[in-house]
Write a protein that holds these residues in place. Structure first.
Motif, PDB file in Angstrom:
ATOM      1  N   THR A 253      -5.316   1.848   3.592  1.00 44.54           N
ATOM      2  CA  THR A 253      -4.709   3.174   3.661  1.00 44.54           C
ATOM      3  C   THR A 253      -4.665   3.614   5.124  1.00 44.54           C
ATOM      4  OG1 THR A 253      -6.858   4.245   3.471  1.00 44.54           O
ATOM      5  CG2 THR A 253      -5.619   3.885   1.409  1.00 44.54           C
TER       6      THR A 253
ATOM      7  N   SER B 168      -2.374   7.593   1.998  1.00 43.95           N
ATOM      8  CA  SER B 168      -1.172   6.804   1.719  1.00 43.95           C
ATOM      9  C   SER B 168      -1.310   5.416   2.321  1.00 43.95           C
ATOM     10  CB  SER B 168       0.063   7.470   2.335  1.00 43.95           C
ATOM     11  OG  SER B 168       0.214   8.774   1.837  1.00 43.95           O
ATOM     12  N   TYR B 169      -0.489   4.497   1.843  1.00 44.54           N
ATOM     13  CA  TYR B 169      -0.401   3.172   2.453  1.00 44.54           C
ATOM     14  C   TYR B 169       0.792   3.159   3.418  1.00 44.54           C
ATOM     15  CZ  TYR B 169      -3.947   1.352  -0.622  1.00 44.54           C
ATOM     16  OH  TYR B 169      -5.147   1.119  -1.249  1.00 44.54           O
TER      17      TYR B 169
END
Ligand code: ADP
Ligand code: MG
Length: 364
Positions: free
Chosen positions: A93, A132-133
């Motif tokens: 992430t 988030s990635y």
């Protein structure tokens, strides 16, 4: 802070850096500009030892980092690098990407690394993307994350290699805003960029790289508004240059004409303009100078500026002083004047070809 002495880097077939010497001071924001392939990336990669210089010295805070046995990791900690292509880990992430190096290299605790990471994510406006990635982010957001990641290492110097050139045009400004904010904060930075207006706005020094080194350096005003050297001037004004040396009575004007046409075509020069350029050259060279020069030695340069559409034809020639305004060929002189916005003659006694005629081709 960084002293670069006679830096030289060669690969098997090319030598992008022949001799680079420079002093980088604390708080400098240096833009590095120049045509592609001139060693800009090689230069900043050598600075943090991503590339090993072939010879020369780099002295960082009084310590020679190019000496044998120096611990490269130490340099990497002091100099952060931001790449064109972000280089984020896709399986981690955003926050994990930022915490990795501080925990690994600086031996920070998880909590400490987390706090710092959040602080810098906030600074680049992406605190809400912590979990988030990378794949879920836009290019501009990825690059802002990459900048935050560099900041988490608290480097003394940040090197940025064309940080906005892989981005969709709509995302350039958000990344530039982050870099501008850093520049104002007093961080020492070197940034390779093609965005001239941006470079002008953020930097206190500009290096123009060409011919294996820093070909010209100065303040943004000096380099962008009043460059002193030929190649800098051509690069800044985006001049497209055509050159020819005419040094024989039997010169092949047919081949010359074909070359000139190719140049005009390649650069999308307007048809009306093309005819004036061809005519001006023919009148000066073939009609006026040839009959007057027993042994022609003429260097012709056509410079067409993409930025303002100006076209300058300059004709330098050897031999004794001869002002074309004194030519007996009045017809050609009138034809020539019809093509020109301005027509000037000058004599420079210390030059190999002391006579110079400059014709600014008429527009519209
Ligand atoms: P710039 O960033 O100014 O476009 P680079 O520093 O990337 O220029 O490259 C300068 C020259 O060195 C180019 O001719 C390039 O092909 C060559 N070059 C760069 N990296 C390598 C490498 N790892 N091996 C061989 N040649 C390289
Ligand atoms: Mg490059």
């Amino acid at each position: 802070m960084i002293e670069i002495k006679k830096l030289h880097k060669s690969y098997a077939t090319v030598t992008p850096l022949k001799d680079v010497s420079a002093t980088i001071r604390d708080g400098d924001v240096i833009s590095i500009i120049g045509p592609s392939g001139m060693g800009k990336s090689t230069f900043i990669r050598c600075l943090n030892l991503l590339e090993k210089p072939t010879s020369g010295q780099i002295i960082f805070d009084g310590e020679e980092i190019t000496r044998k046995g120096y611990d490269i990791r130490k340099t990497r900690r002091k100099m952060g690098m931001v790449f064109q292509s972000f280089n984020l880990f896709g399986h981690l992430t955003v926050i994990e990407n930022l915490m990795l190096a501080p925990m690994d290299l600086l031996k920070k605790s998880r909590q400490e690394a987390y706090d710092t990471a959040m602080q810098f994510l906030q600074r680049v406006g992406l605190a809400d993307k912590a979990l988030s990635y990378p794949d879920e982010l836009s290019g501009g957001q990825k690059q802002r994350v990459a900048i935050a990641r560099t900041l988490c290492m608290n480097p003394q110097v940040i090197l940025l290699d064309e940080p906005t050139s892989a981005l969709d045009p709509t995302m350039v400004s958000e990344v530039q805003a982050v870099i501008r904010d850093l520049a104002k904060s007093g961080k020492t930075m070197l940034i390779v960029t093609h965005e001239m207006r941006f470079a002008k706005a953020i930097s206190n020094r500009v290096f123009y790289m060409d011919e294996g080194g820093i070909y010209e350096e100065g303040s943004p005003a000096e380099i962008f508004d009043n460059p002193q050297r030929e190649k800098t001037r051509r690069f800044i004004r985006r001049l497209k240059v055509f050159e020819a040396v005419i040094n024989s009575k039997n010169y092949d004007f047919i081949a010359f004409g074909a070359e000139l046409d190719r140049y005009l075509l390649q650069n999308d020069v307007l048809p009306v303009y093309k005819n004036r350029i061809r005519l001006a050259i023919e009148e000066v060279v073939q009609q006026i100078l040839f009959p007057n020069l027993p042994e022609p030695d003429i260097a012709l340069v056509v410079e067409y500026s993409e930025t303002d559409g100006n076209c300058l034809v300059s004709v330098d020639y050897g031999g004794k002083r001869f002002d074309i305004h004194d030519s007996e060929n009045q017809t050609s002189l009138i034809m020539l004047k019809n093509t020109a916005e301005s027509l000037t003659y000058s004599y420079r006694s210390d030059e190999k070809r002391p006579n110079r005629v400059e014709i600014l081709i008429k527009k519209g």
